[in-house]
Design a protein around this motif. Structure first.
Motif, PDB file in Angstrom:
ATOM      1  N   THR A  23       0.849  -1.181   0.000  1.00 22.92           N
ATOM      2  CA  THR A  23       0.000   0.000   0.000  1.00 22.92           C
ATOM      3  C   THR A  23       0.887   1.234   0.000  1.00 22.92           C
ATOM      4  O   THR A  23       2.088   1.153   0.274  1.00 22.92           O
ATOM      5  CB  THR A  23      -0.966   0.017   1.202  1.00 22.92           C
ATOM      6  OG1 THR A  23      -2.001   0.977   0.977  1.00 22.92           O
ATOM      7  CG2 THR A  23      -0.246   0.356   2.502  1.00 22.92           C
ATOM      8  N   HIS A 143      -2.264   4.422   5.924  1.00 25.95           N
ATOM      9  CA  HIS A 143      -2.980   4.505   4.641  1.00 25.95           C
ATOM     10  C   HIS A 143      -4.442   4.686   4.987  1.00 25.95           C
ATOM     11  O   HIS A 143      -5.063   3.805   5.598  1.00 25.95           O
ATOM     12  CB  HIS A 143      -2.768   3.256   3.795  1.00 25.95           C
ATOM     13  CG  HIS A 143      -3.477   3.341   2.476  1.00 25.95           C
ATOM     14  ND1 HIS A 143      -2.914   3.931   1.370  1.00 25.95           N
ATOM     15  CD2 HIS A 143      -4.732   2.963   2.099  1.00 25.95           C
ATOM     16  CE1 HIS A 143      -3.770   3.896   0.365  1.00 25.95           C
ATOM     17  NE2 HIS A 143      -4.879   3.318   0.789  1.00 25.95           N
ATOM     18  N   ILE A 234      -3.993   6.317  -3.697  1.00 24.32           N
ATOM     19  CA  ILE A 234      -4.280   7.093  -2.488  1.00 24.32           C
ATOM     20  C   ILE A 234      -5.502   7.960  -2.773  1.00 24.32           C
ATOM     21  O   ILE A 234      -5.502   8.761  -3.723  1.00 24.32           O
ATOM     22  CB  ILE A 234      -3.099   7.999  -2.075  1.00 24.32           C
ATOM     23  CG1 ILE A 234      -1.886   7.167  -1.652  1.00 24.32           C
ATOM     24  CG2 ILE A 234      -3.505   8.934  -0.932  1.00 24.32           C
ATOM     25  CD1 ILE A 234      -0.682   8.012  -1.236  1.00 24.32           C
TER      26      ILE A 234
END
Length: 398
Positions: A23, A143, A234
């Motif tokens: 991620t 994240h 993102i």
């Protein structure tokens, strides 16, 4: 009573590590959903679930303190195969070590790999990483939009078998950046999918693994060409500007989130929607939002494609989806989208093009998402839309 299976680092001579899951990390901030990033952790355990798209007989995790302002003290960590929710499969819990030690300190701005731990995992299976922080961490590198439930408990619950001790949840990942797997030959064909919230999976079912990179990994496996697919999206990310809420700009994070991923052989680029939308409206978190032109977006795309090709990575360019009916949509914004998409389709900047805009457009109004694919906000697909996006990618071009 909590139990665990103690292990030592796997003795190995230079094991080959392949990507399993990844991620893109962000600075601590408030997000679309509640999260624990700004408060961090103190005498608390956080348990996190990731689904891998590779396979192996050993695993290691990479923890990131990139946005920390002080060293991060990791008191302990475990790895296990996932059962349901916060539960783990009995007998699979492994204590993680760091250079042979059960705890570690990660400098501000740094990252750290664990030692290898024995675990057998196949593609599309899940692993659970549990971290205990005895002392206050301060704000946490994380994240924001994981669309996967993370669990928190008071005290040291590293080896807890009773999932009910984890009585708090969010849908973010904390400190966890990568899971790498060993047990096979080195790969050079991994696919990195890079972009904003549409890559991240906004609008998909939480805990369903229905983002379009997930659907792409399933397509590749069904076609007999399985390979890891890494999600470097993102939510809210911008092509041209850093954001306090939505990560560093694409060019600033491209090295970390694409070029340095192990075995990266191909990247799918889909970004620019937020640059267009932010520049046309004025809301508190839609910053920075300077005026911009389609030519500026095209120049930034060219820089990304040049860097990928210089690294020997094939590039698929994705057209920006329709967003009529959303707060982003104005005549000026639509003109920018059309200009950018025409360049993506017609230029020689890419090895291949995935025409997501055409695949998901309403045939009666091409400036809008097809109702069957719309999550409800008129700019993000739902599960069916993400499957349609994956279907629009030429697998051979990867």
């Amino acid at each position: 009573m909590n139990t665990h299976t103690p292990t030592s680092p796997i003795p190995s001579i230079s094991p080959t590590w392949n990507a399993g899951w990844s991620t893109a990390v962000q600075r601590p901030s408030t997000g679309f959903e509640k999260n624990w990033a700004e408060e961090g952790f103190a005498d608390q355990t956080v348990r996190q679930v990731v689904r891998v798209t590779g396979d192996g007989t050993a695993a290691r995790v990479k923890l990131s303190n990139r946005y920390g302002t002080a060293p991060l003290e990791v008191t302990g960590a475990t790895l296990a195969r996932t059962a349901d929710g916060a539960a783990t499969e009995p007998g699979t819990t492994r204590r993680l070590t760091f250079g042979g030690a059960p705890s570690a300190s990660i400098p501000a701005g740094g990252e750290l790999y664990s030692d290898a731990a024995e675990v057998t995992v196949a593609a599309f299976e899940s692993l659970t990483v549990t971290l205990y922080f005895a002392r206050p961490t301060g704000p946490a590198t994380f994240h924001a939009q994981a669309f996967t439930t993370a669990y928190r408990a008071a005290g040291d619950q590293l080896t807890a078998e009773d999932p009910t001790v984890f009585d708090e949840t969010t849908v973010s990942w904390y400190y966890l950046a990568d899971v790498e797997l060993s047990g096979g030959p080195a790969r050079r064909d991994n696919v990195v999918v890079f972009g904003d919230s549409i890559t991240d999976g906004f609008g998909s079912t939480v805990d369903g693994n229905h983002r379009y990179p997930d659907a792409l990994a399933r397509r590749l496996a069904a076609a007999g060409t399985p390979r890891p697919v890494l999600n470097s999206g993102i939510g809210g990310n911008l092509l041209l500007n850093d954001s306090p809420w939505y990560g560093e700009r694409a060019g600033a994070r491209f090295e970390r989130d694409v070029l340095r991923k192990p075995g990266a052989g191909s990247v799918v680029l889909l970004i620019g929607l937020n640059d267009i939308g932010f520049s046309e409206i004025d809301l508190p978190t839609y910053k920075p939002n300077p005026p911009l032109t389609a030519d500026e977006l095209i120049t930034a795309y060219q820089q990304l494609t040049s860097r990928a090709r210089a690294a020997g990575i094939r590039v698929t360019g994705g057209t920006v989806l329709p967003f009529k009916g959303s707060e982003y949509h104005t005549p000026i914004a639509e003109a920018k989208r059309r200009t950018l998409n025409a360049w993506i389709r017609d230029s020689d900047a890419f090895d291949a093009v995935a025409d997501f805009a055409h695949a998901l457009a309403d045939p009666t109004d091409p400036d809008a998402l097809h109702p069957a694919y719309d999550s409800g906000d008129h700019k993000h697909p739902g599960d069916a839309g993400y499957r349609a996006m994956a279907a629009a990618i030429d697998l051979a071009a990867l």
